[in-house]
Every structure is written in structure tokens, then in C-alpha cells.
Design a protein around this motif. Structure first.
Motif, PDB file in Angstrom:
ATOM      1  N   ASN A 234      16.049 -17.371  -4.056  1.00  0.00           N
ATOM      2  CA  ASN A 234      16.309 -17.668  -5.467  1.00  0.00           C
ATOM      3  C   ASN A 234      16.118 -16.486  -6.400  1.00  0.00           C
ATOM      4  O   ASN A 234      16.780 -16.395  -7.435  1.00  0.00           O
ATOM      5  N   LEU A 235      15.172 -15.592  -6.067  1.00  0.00           N
ATOM      6  CA  LEU A 235      14.833 -14.511  -6.990  1.00  0.00           C
ATOM      7  C   LEU A 235      15.029 -13.111  -6.423  1.00  0.00           C
ATOM      8  O   LEU A 235      14.897 -12.130  -7.144  1.00  0.00           O
ATOM      9  N   GLY A 236      15.269 -13.016  -5.121  1.00  0.00           N
ATOM     10  CA  GLY A 236      15.378 -11.702  -4.501  1.00  0.00           C
ATOM     11  C   GLY A 236      14.036 -11.002  -4.396  1.00  0.00           C
ATOM     12  O   GLY A 236      13.961  -9.774  -4.397  1.00  0.00           O
TER      13      GLY A 236
ATOM     14  N   GLN B 185      14.996 -10.107  -8.966  1.00  0.00           N
ATOM     15  CA  GLN B 185      16.297  -9.447  -9.038  1.00  0.00           C
ATOM     16  C   GLN B 185      17.394 -10.427  -9.450  1.00  0.00           C
ATOM     17  O   GLN B 185      18.492 -10.010  -9.804  1.00  0.00           O
ATOM     18  N   LYS B 186      17.088 -11.728  -9.382  1.00  0.00           N
ATOM     19  CA  LYS B 186      18.073 -12.765  -9.695  1.00  0.00           C
ATOM     20  C   LYS B 186      17.431 -13.814 -10.602  1.00  0.00           C
ATOM     21  O   LYS B 186      16.211 -13.901 -10.690  1.00  0.00           O
ATOM     22  N   HIS B 187      18.293 -14.604 -11.248  1.00  0.00           N
ATOM     23  CA  HIS B 187      17.869 -15.692 -12.141  1.00  0.00           C
ATOM     24  C   HIS B 187      17.037 -15.176 -13.309  1.00  0.00           C
ATOM     25  O   HIS B 187      16.035 -15.780 -13.699  1.00  0.00           O
TER      26      HIS B 187
ATOM     27  N   ASP C 136      21.970 -13.597 -15.942  1.00  0.00           N
ATOM     28  CA  ASP C 136      22.649 -13.462 -14.653  1.00  0.00           C
ATOM     29  C   ASP C 136      23.744 -14.522 -14.515  1.00  0.00           C
ATOM     30  O   ASP C 136      23.527 -15.691 -14.836  1.00  0.00           O
ATOM     31  N   ASP C 137      24.899 -14.087 -14.009  1.00  0.00           N
ATOM     32  CA  ASP C 137      26.022 -15.007 -13.812  1.00  0.00           C
ATOM     33  C   ASP C 137      25.754 -16.026 -12.711  1.00  0.00           C
ATOM     34  O   ASP C 137      26.401 -17.066 -12.655  1.00  0.00           O
ATOM     35  N   ASP C 138      24.770 -15.734 -11.828  1.00  0.00           N
ATOM     36  CA  ASP C 138      24.492 -16.656 -10.720  1.00  0.00           C
ATOM     37  C   ASP C 138      23.629 -17.847 -11.136  1.00  0.00           C
ATOM     38  O   ASP C 138      23.335 -18.706 -10.328  1.00  0.00           O
ATOM     39  N   ILE C 139      23.243 -17.915 -12.402  1.00  0.00           N
ATOM     40  CA  ILE C 139      22.426 -19.032 -12.886  1.00  0.00           C
ATOM     41  C   ILE C 139      23.324 -20.244 -13.112  1.00  0.00           C
ATOM     42  O   ILE C 139      24.375 -20.142 -13.744  1.00  0.00           O
TER      43      ILE C 139
ATOM     44  N   ASP D  12      18.839 -24.635 -12.905  1.00  0.00           N
ATOM     45  CA  ASP D  12      18.078 -23.639 -12.139  1.00  0.00           C
ATOM     46  C   ASP D  12      16.820 -23.211 -12.892  1.00  0.00           C
ATOM     47  O   ASP D  12      16.808 -23.161 -14.127  1.00  0.00           O
TER      48      ASP D  12
END
Length: 159
Positions: free
Chosen positions: A24-26, A75-77, A104-107, A111
């Protein structure tokens, strides 16, 4: 917050935490000790990682605390806010579109996310996305519900 009990987690529980944080977060959370803490006076579901409150469960989902995010930057969310939003976010306010500079576009809506401030790169809060990441920057509306922030009881907690 008064600690009622502490117990070391089984290896499968540790694996579930480290896998979730990596996916989820890298974040690669490499530690020697994982202890779950129960409190007398709080509903926080916290895991001490090498003695520090770095992980909490939100709706049975392991996620970094603000302290955990600052020690192990995700690194993400990540949702980034401008300097004008810092005092509001630090006081526990929900995050509004006008204060967001990047997300982040992946959110996806629903989430868990970490809120970062753009000037110094420090993490200020953990929240739940109310919309997708590519819809967070804009002129009006609440987009992240704050769940844990700098200065709350959990942030001030230490063993």
C-alpha cells in the motif's frame, strides 16, 4: 494513554503488516520486535515496532502512524498540502481541495492516505480518501477525512 497490555505478534501477523505496508505504501518495515498494545483509556489499535508506535490498525487494516510515516517515508498513497493548510491539518481538520498541491494518482476513494507538507516533507496526518487521487486538487470540497494527526493522543504517546 495508559497501556493495559502488550504482547509480541506472531510471525504471520508480522508478515501481514509488512506485506500490507509494502503493497500500500511502498515501505519496507524491517524490525526486530513487533508488539501489539492495548490501552485502558483509548480505542487505538497500535503496534510498537522496536518500541516505537509506528503502526496502527484502522478498520482492521495496518497502516503507518504519523511517527511511522516520518521514520519510514511512504512512496505511495501520499497527499501533499501547502503551507497554508499545515496549521489546520495539525489541529485535526479534514483536508480540503484548496490546500492540496499534489495527490498520487493511485489513490482510490476509501483508501488510507498519509498527508505530507510540501515545504519540509514532514508527514502531518493519516486519513481516509473521500475521492480518487486524480480528483483531489481543486477549488472546493473535503477530500480526506482526518483519522490521526500531529499532536493527538497517539502522536504524543511513547512507551
Amino acid at each position: 494513554m495508559e497501556v493495559k497490555s502488550r504482547h509480541h505478534l506472531r510471525s504471520d501477523e508480522v508478515d501481514a503488516i509488512t506485506t500490507a505496508l509494502s503493497d500500500n505504501l511502498g515501505v519496507d518495515l524491517d524490525a526486530d520486535s513487533f508488539e501489539k498494545v492495548a490501552f485502558d483509556d483509548s480505542d487505538w489499535d497500535v503496534v510498537l515496532v522496536d518500541g516505537d508506535p509506528l503502526v496502527l490498525y484502522l478498520d482492521d487494516e495496518p497502516f503507518l502512524t504519523v511517527q511511522g510515516a516520518n521514520q519510514h517515508p511512504p512512496q505511495k498513497h501520499v497527499v501533499t498540502v501547502d503551507a497554508g493548510a499545515v496549521s489546520f491539518v495539525s489541529d485535526g481538520a479534514d483536508i480540503m481541495r484548496p490546500g492540496i498541491t499534489e495527490a498520487d494518482d493511485d489513490i482510490s476513494e476509501g483508501d488510507l492516505v498519509v498527508v505530507n507538507e510540501e515545504s519540509h516533507g514532514k508527514f502531518l496526518a493519516v486519513g481516509r480518501a473521500q475521492t480518487d487521487g486524480d480528483d483531489m486538487v481543486g477549488d472546493s470540497g473535503k477530500v480526506v477525512k482526518s483519522l490521526h494527526h500531529v499532536g493527538d493522543d497517539l502522536f504524543e504517546f511513547s512507551v
